[in-house]
Design an enzyme around this catalytic site. Structure first.
Site, PDB file in Angstrom:
ATOM      1  N   SER A  74       0.843  -1.197   0.000  1.00 29.57           N
ATOM      2  CA  SER A  74       0.000   0.000   0.000  1.00 29.57           C
ATOM      3  C   SER A  74       0.881   1.252   0.000  1.00 29.57           C
ATOM      4  O   SER A  74       2.064   1.173  -0.362  1.00 29.57           O
ATOM      5  CB  SER A  74      -0.943  -0.021   1.208  1.00 29.57           C
ATOM      6  N   ASN A  75       0.347   2.380   0.397  1.00 26.40           N
ATOM      7  CA  ASN A  75       1.143   3.612   0.485  1.00 26.40           C
ATOM      8  C   ASN A  75       0.607   4.480   1.627  1.00 26.40           C
ATOM      9  O   ASN A  75      -0.342   4.088   2.308  1.00 26.40           O
ATOM     10  CB  ASN A  75       1.124   4.361  -0.855  1.00 26.40           C
ATOM     11  N   HIS A  76       1.211   5.648   1.815  1.00 29.28           N
ATOM     12  CA  HIS A  76       0.901   6.468   2.997  1.00 29.28           C
ATOM     13  C   HIS A  76      -0.318   7.374   2.844  1.00 29.28           C
ATOM     14  O   HIS A  76      -0.550   8.219   3.698  1.00 29.28           O
ATOM     15  CB  HIS A  76       2.102   7.346   3.363  1.00 29.28           C
TER      16      HIS A  76
END
Ligand code: CTP
Length: 408
Positions: A216-218
């Site tokens: 995923s990412n932030h």
């Protein structure tokens, strides 16, 4: 609600009449009065006699800096109900008790607050809060249905802990921040986006590696959720397609929850044929595991590398589903050659506008409440904006969307 209303004062010049009737939830109305005041509104608090049994007028006076009203009789008060009703831009009654709803539904004017409702032409919002059995009673239901039918905006109660010893159930007053967002809907000029359907994407997506791990990412979802909120306040019908986030769902939007980029693509493709605008604020994961393990991968059997495969590009792969004249806004988060890369994306993804931020800048990008962006338009007009709260940026972006729609 993202950002701090104190910084933005979006309702400066607006006059909000906050009615408080006699329920235990009235302690939360003090914070609502504070939020509205911090947002710049002049808040006139009107308390029913029963409300004064629960909370002191002096609390509201200190929070709003204005006199609190509650007497209908007495020398000098004779025309208060008419004056207060006429000067309000919006009327919010929170909490609205079962008794208050009953009296308002039958057109009574036996205290200052009910008299004001009859004399008012401003939009009215009621926030019922009561015991769950009282809320479920057929008479209350009929009263609330009638109040809706005569044009009052009713915010339904939340489900949750009721007064001490009463367990939990539907009847609890929503948190002040949620009521504040609804009040914004009353105060905003809803003509700009009235009748328009806007699809907004928000947050990250998650690509599973095995049943417990993902890529995923932030992305926090703060920007996309702020845009969805702002579009709803301006009168649009909003569909928010969101990946997993911790941000409260914006009131008024129809929320579609997705996990993976493919699910987000499918949801966007479904909504797009009916959309007047698509605002792609999400940060979909660009890669997925080429093969997802059925069982948790044991540490002892960890592979040296995970083979990745690309996920679909949502904007590019749904171009054909756009209806003619659909306004499309993309976002770009870059770390090098920021403007050049974004301009290339603007043209490759056939966007009308791209909102560019530099991930290396302080106060901009993921997780924070502020952002500093540059807007690049298809017509070549670039606009560098100062650092601002995401909530305020949402309004600037929507101003541009309205302008683009009007130009079509
Ligand atoms: N986007 C998309 N589908 C993806 C990834 C991104 O539609 N699979 C959208 C984003 O929502 C954003 C725009 O495309 O509005 C640009 O996203 P960004 O991540 O900056 O660009 P990418 O196309 O992923 O390009 P790169 O990774 O090369 O920077």
């Amino acid at each position: 609600m993202s950002g701090t209303p104190a910084l933005q004062r979006p309702y400066a010049g607006a006059r909000v009449l906050l009615g408080v009737s006699g329920g235990i939830a009235s302690y939360k109305s003090a914070w609502l009065a504070r939020l509205l005041t911090l947002a710049g509104a002049d808040v006139d608090v009107v308390m029913t006699p029963a409300a004064r049994e629960f909370i002191g007028a002096v609390t509201f006076e200190a929070l709003t800096g204005r006199a609190v009203h509650s007497e209908i009789f007495g020398a000098g008060n004779a025309l208060d109900h008419v004056k207060l009703a006429r000067s309000a831009n919006a009327i919010v009654v929170a909490p609205a008790t079962a008794d208050f709803c009953a009296r308002a539904a039958s057109g009574q004017a036996n205290d200052l607050l009910t008299a004001i409702l009859l004399a008012a032409s401003a939009p009215v919002m009621l926030v019922p809060a009561m015991n769950d059995h009282m809320w479920a009673h057929p008479q209350t239901k009929e009263n609330v249905a009638h109040l809706r039918s005569i044009g009052y905006h009713v915010v339904p109660p939340d489900e949750g802990m009721l007064a001490a010893g009463e367990g939990s159930g539907p009847g609890r007053m929503p948190e002040p921040e949620a009521i504040f967002a609804h009040a914004g809907w009353l105060l905003e000029d809803r003509r700009a986006l009235g009748g328009k359907r806007i699809v907004v994407t928000s947050g990250p997506t998650r690509e599973p590696i095995d049943p417990v791990r993902y890529i995923s990412n932030h992305s926090s979802g703060k920007m996309g959720h702020a845009i969805a909120s702002a579009a709803w306040r301006r009168g649009a019908e909003v569909v928010l397609v969101t990946g997993p986030t911790n941000v409260a769902p914006p009131p008024g939007a129809c929320v579609v929850h997705v996990e993976t980029t493919e699910q987000m693509r499918d949801a966007v493709a479904r909504e797009l044929p009916n959309a007047d605008a698509l605002i792609m604020a999400a940060a979909p994961a660009d890669f997925r595991a080429a093969a997802v393990a059925d069982q948790k991968i044991k540490k002892s059997a960890a592979p040296a590398a995970i083979e990745l495969a690309p996920t679909p590009d949502i904007l590019a792969s749904t171009i054909d589903a756009r209806r003619v004249g659909c306004t499309v806004v993309g976002f770009a988060l870059e770390t090098t050659d920021v403007v050049a890369h974004a301009r290339e994306k603007l043209s490759r993804k056939q966007l009308d506008l791209i909102v560019v931020n530099d991930a290396t800048e302080d106060g901009a990008g993921f997780g924070v409440d502020t952002n500093r962006v540059t807007l690049l338009s298809r017509d070549g007009r670039d606009e560098q904006l100062p650092l601002m709260p995401k909530r305020e940026l949402a309004d600037v972006i929507l101003d541009r969307v309205v302008r683009l729609m009007d130009g079509r």
